[in-house]
Design a protein around this motif. Structure first.
Motif: not given
Length: 553
Positions: A44-54
């Motif tokens: 869940h943290t990885a998905r959130t951080a990936g979306a934030q980076h995009v």
């Protein structure tokens, strides 16, 4: 009984194995739950951080994504490792790991290029739902395994309880049968010989009872052995042929062997009864060695002269030396060597050149009735008595030996200040010359032996078998010394008789009590009497020393 014990151990082992398996399963399930929780948080943290980076192309969000991705992969690998207990859980864990990789690939692709956001979001959401399904499947597998472990543990506990109950019942049955068999055997034995069974039952109930019985039995049996020895000596002077003399010599050796065995039993009985009280004094070791050597006129005992003195009981020290030397002569090649070395204390060494003793037997040889293999003669009591006396005197004893190298028995005694021989020499015999002595003993052989020993040193001796005869003697004979046997006409009345006889003479004679009874209550009676006393068998030197000491006092 051994089979029951083995069965009980197998049941307990089986139960313990089941409990151990259940414990391991619970640990693995707990670790799997932790891995799934960590995985859920990490992905869940990885998905959130990936979306934030995009959205903002921020380096911090990229680093957070990479850290969360690594944690998710590690947790997924742990879940895969811990889910091997069930096919369905293994498949769910494999799907979980594969979906996780696809999810991260999708997120990485979205972060590297400007892919269509809607399509990317739909793929991510689909994979997230797949991960949730697989995670839920693993949680259900954990619940199923937990229920199975609980059922298995309950079954194992019930099985163990049942088998333990069965074994307990069987044990009771076997014990009851054994008790019945033992009761029947004891009943038959009691009917066969009631008196002997009664004695053995009392001995088994108490070590003290056994010891007292042994002391009394030894006292009664020693009298005929003593008579037999005297008769053999008299007969030897009356035969002429060499063949007859040889037979008599063999009979005499056999008789002396029996006397020695009974003496050992008597010593052991007295020590076990706790009635031996050491009389500590300064003892010249050379005197003690000379007394032992005197018993072996054929020069089989070699002694290294010594001026050393020790503090100990001379009588008990003599018994230690006699037993060790006898053991060396009998089992050590027919010769023994006695020496002493001052090592802070006095190390008294009795050595031989015999076959030696194995190291594993060094402790065992001091146990009662133990005989080293290949040495079948004797009762196996000599060294046991030595050990008990040494312990009583607080004198350590050890053995140094190896097969084929002879043996060295070392007794450590506390050193005393060296004194001249005259200081502790035997009392002068001149004090006994002309001394009027009355010997009272109902055993004719003992009475005559004591009287002859005193007459040989010049005493004027009269004899009596009981109180009446003694009273008659006193009408014309006023003794200065009364030698009184404790047991007269089967009763321990010697002390009372001595007191009555002493009141009939003015001045009252000195009194020495002689006894072969060594029971604890008898020794207490003697100590409370105030009279000096000697334990049979009494040799000439002991008797003369006791008489001279009493006269000097």
């Amino acid at each position: 009984m051994a089979i029951l014990v083995l069965a009980l151990l197998l049941v307990l082992g089986s139960g313990r194995e089941s409990y151990e398996e259940a414990r391991i399963a619970r640990v693995e399930m707990r670790e799997l739950r932790v891995a799934l929780l960590n995985f859920t948080r990490a992905q869940h943290t990885a998905r959130t951080a990936g979306a934030q980076h995009v959205a903002d192309r921020d380096e911090a969000s990229l680093a957070a994504f990479e850290a969360a991705r690594a944690a998710a992969r590690s947790s997924a690998a742990d879940a895969l490792r811990l889910s091997a207990f069930e096919v369905s859980s293994r498949a769910a864990a494999e799907r979980l790991a594969a979906t996780t990789e696809r999810l991260f690939l999708n997120l990485e692709e979205a972060m590297r290029q400007d892919a269509p956001r809607r399509r990317n979001d739909l793929l991510t959401a689909a994979m997230a739902e797949s991960l949730e399904r697989d995670t839920a499947a693993l949680h259900e597998a954990i619940l199923r395994r937990s229920e199975a472990v609980n059922l298995s543990e309950t079954a194992a506990r019930n099985r163990t309880d049942f088998l333990s109950g069965v074994l307990a019942l069987l044990s009771l049955i076997v014990a009851a049968l054994a008790g019945l068999a033992l009761h029947r055997e004891r009943t038959q034995w009691r009917l066969a010989t009631e008196a002997a069974e009664d004695a053995r039952a009392k001995a088994a109930a108490s070590d003290l009872a056994k010891t007292r019985f042994l002391a009394v039995a030894s006292h009664d049996m020693r009298q005929p052995l003593h008579a037999l020895t005297l008769y053999l000596s008299a007969l030897e002077r009356r035969v002429d042929s060499d063949e007859a003399r040889d037979i008599l010599a063999k009979m005499d050796r056999a008789t002396q062997s029996m006397v020695g065995m009974f003496a050992m039993l008597l010593d052991l009985a007295r020590i076990q009864a706790g009635v031996v009280e050491p009389a500590i004094e300064v003892v010249r070791l050379q005197d003690a060695f000379d007394r032992v050597v005197a018993q072996y006129p054929d020069s089989v005992v070699e002694v290294a002269p010594t001026p050393l003195c020790v503090r100990t009981d001379p009588v008990l020290l003599d018994r230690i030396l006699q037993n060790l030397v006898s053991n060396a002569v009998r089992h050590g090649g027919g010769k023994a060597r006695i020496s002493v070395a001052p090592q802070g204390n006095a190390d008294i060494v009795i050595a031989d050149d015999g076959p030696g003793i194995a190291v594993e037997d060094h402790e065992r040889i001091f146990e009662e009735f133990v005989r080293v293999e290949g040495r079948a003669d004797g009762l196996g009591l000599g060294l046991a008595i030595v050990k008990r006396i040494a312990d009583l005197l607080k004198m350590p004893i050890r053995v140094e030996s190896a097969p084929g190298a002879g043996a060295r028995f070392i007794v450590t005694a506390p050193l005393a200040e060296t004194v001249d021989a005259q200081t502790i020499a035997a009392p002068p015999i001149e004090a006994i010359i002309g001394l009027k002595v009355l010997v009272v003993d109902d055993e004719v052989l003992a009475r005559e032996a004591v009287s002859r020993a005193l007459r040989d040193v010049g005493a004027n001796v009269r004899m009596a078998a009981n109180e009446a005869e003694a009273a008659a003697v006193l009408t014309e004979f006023k003794p200065a010394l009364l030698v009184m046997d404790l047991r007269v006409e089967g009763q321990l009345q010697g002390i009372d008789i001595a007191r009555r006889l002493s009141r009939a003479v003015e001045p009252a004679p000195k009194t020495i009590v002689v006894t072969g009874d060594t029971a604890a209550d008898t020794l207490t009676l003697l100590r409370e009497s105030g009279f000096p006393w000697l334990i049979k068998p009494v040799d000439r030197e002991q008797l003369i020393r006791a008489v001279a000491k009493e006269l000097a006092g």
